[in-house]
Design a protein around this motif. Structure first.
Motif, PDB file in Angstrom:
ATOM      1  N   CYS A   1       0.814  -1.213   0.000  1.00 35.00           N
ATOM      2  CA  CYS A   1       0.000   0.000   0.000  1.00 35.00           C
ATOM      3  C   CYS A   1       0.850   1.267   0.000  1.00 35.00           C
ATOM      4  CB  CYS A   1      -0.987   0.001   1.166  1.00 35.00           C
ATOM      5  SG  CYS A   1      -0.237   0.125   2.784  1.00 35.00           S
ATOM      6  N   TRP A   2       2.068   1.198   0.508  1.00 36.38           N
ATOM      7  CA  TRP A   2       2.947   2.360   0.555  1.00 36.38           C
ATOM      8  C   TRP A   2       3.431   2.778  -0.840  1.00 36.38           C
ATOM      9  CZ3 TRP A   2       7.881   1.638  -1.255  1.00 36.38           C
ATOM     10  CH2 TRP A   2       8.297   0.307  -1.397  1.00 36.38           C
ATOM     11  N   THR A   3       3.275   1.903  -1.843  1.00 34.47           N
ATOM     12  CA  THR A   3       3.733   2.226  -3.198  1.00 34.47           C
ATOM     13  C   THR A   3       2.669   2.937  -4.026  1.00 34.47           C
ATOM     14  OG1 THR A   3       2.971   0.147  -4.171  1.00 34.47           O
ATOM     15  CG2 THR A   3       5.203   0.168  -3.227  1.00 34.47           C
ATOM     16  N   PHE A   4       1.457   3.029  -3.529  1.00 35.52           N
ATOM     17  CA  PHE A   4       0.305   3.637  -4.209  1.00 35.52           C
ATOM     18  C   PHE A   4      -0.179   2.832  -5.422  1.00 35.52           C
ATOM     19  CE2 PHE A   4       2.569   7.230  -2.235  1.00 35.52           C
ATOM     20  CZ  PHE A   4       1.611   7.575  -1.310  1.00 35.52           C
TER      21      PHE A   4
ATOM     22  N   PRO B   1      -1.431  -0.345  -5.370  1.00 34.05           N
ATOM     23  CA  PRO B   1      -2.748  -0.936  -5.066  1.00 34.05           C
ATOM     24  C   PRO B   1      -3.894   0.069  -5.162  1.00 34.05           C
ATOM     25  CG  PRO B   1      -1.137  -1.705  -3.487  1.00 34.05           C
ATOM     26  CD  PRO B   1      -0.473  -0.618  -4.283  1.00 34.05           C
ATOM     27  N   GLY B   2      -3.642   1.319  -4.805  1.00 32.41           N
ATOM     28  CA  GLY B   2      -4.676   2.348  -4.914  1.00 32.41           C
ATOM     29  C   GLY B   2      -5.068   2.607  -6.354  1.00 32.41           C
ATOM     30  N   LEU B   3      -4.084   2.625  -7.235  1.00 34.47           N
ATOM     31  CA  LEU B   3      -4.350   2.823  -8.662  1.00 34.47           C
ATOM     32  C   LEU B   3      -5.122   1.634  -9.237  1.00 34.47           C
ATOM     33  CD1 LEU B   3      -3.854   4.645 -11.122  1.00 34.47           C
ATOM     34  CD2 LEU B   3      -1.770   3.345 -11.525  1.00 34.47           C
ATOM     35  N   ILE B   4      -4.706   0.436  -8.877  1.00 39.12           N
ATOM     36  CA  ILE B   4      -5.409  -0.767  -9.345  1.00 39.12           C
ATOM     37  C   ILE B   4      -6.838  -0.790  -8.801  1.00 39.12           C
ATOM     38  CG2 ILE B   4      -5.457  -3.291  -9.223  1.00 39.12           C
ATOM     39  CD1 ILE B   4      -2.358  -3.172  -9.082  1.00 39.12           C
ATOM     40  N   ALA B   5      -7.009  -0.421  -7.533  1.00 37.57           N
ATOM     41  CA  ALA B   5      -8.337  -0.416  -6.913  1.00 37.57           C
ATOM     42  C   ALA B   5      -9.267   0.577  -7.604  1.00 37.57           C
ATOM     43  CB  ALA B   5      -8.225  -0.094  -5.428  1.00 37.57           C
ATOM     44  N   PHE B   6      -8.720   1.697  -8.076  1.00 37.10           N
ATOM     45  CA  PHE B   6      -9.545   2.663  -8.799  1.00 37.10           C
ATOM     46  C   PHE B   6     -10.143   2.028 -10.049  1.00 37.10           C
ATOM     47  CE2 PHE B   6      -9.941   5.869 -12.161  1.00 37.10           C
ATOM     48  CZ  PHE B   6     -10.909   6.676 -11.584  1.00 37.10           C
ATOM     49  N   PHE B   7      -9.315   1.309 -10.800  1.00 34.07           N
ATOM     50  CA  PHE B   7      -9.811   0.654 -12.011  1.00 34.07           C
ATOM     51  C   PHE B   7     -10.732  -0.524 -11.678  1.00 34.07           C
ATOM     52  CE2 PHE B   7      -6.035   2.825 -13.717  1.00 34.07           C
ATOM     53  CZ  PHE B   7      -6.664   3.549 -14.716  1.00 34.07           C
TER      54      PHE B   7
END
Length: 118
Positions: A37-40, A42-48
């Motif tokens: 999660c610290w790499t951001f 997963p956040g980008l993947i979660a958005f898609f």
């Protein structure tokens, strides 16, 4: 039973830590999201994934995440057993056969059609 909108909201707001993956029963992926999660990323993947979940049909979601619980006409297999609607339909069909309203061939044909629709 898991809900598509709930999964999409979890992915949008808490997807960077993988909460939606845990909700959908994908625990290994959830742990990977937590570790990275610290790499951001997963956040980008979660958005898609949020977009994908919102565009997915309810039937496709049920097939993929609710393990065969299908909302098609109220019929489906839940935990390897017949749904209540299908069992009731088979019971009514048996009553018609016992009363002599339908023949044995008609009974068997309709029974097979109901069971094959699983």
């Amino acid at each position: 039973m898991k809900n598509r909108i709930t999964a999409a909201l979890l992915a949008f707001f808490l997807g960077y830590i993988g909460i939606h993956k845990f909700y959908l029963g994908q625990n290994v992926a959830g742990i990977l999201y937590l570790l990275f999660c610290w790499t951001f990323i997963p956040g980008l993947i979660a958005f898609f994934e949020t977009i994908g979940l919102l565009l997915m049909s309810d039937q496709a979601f049920d097939i993929q995440y609710n393990r065969g619980v299908m909302g098609y006409g109220g019929y489906g297999v839940i935990g390897g057993e017949l749904s209540k609607d299908k069992a009731a339909t088979l019971g009514e069909l048996k009553k018609l056969y016992d009363q002599g309203v339908i023949t044995a061939e008609e009974y068997e044909g309709k029974r097979r059609k109901i069971l094959d629709s699983l």
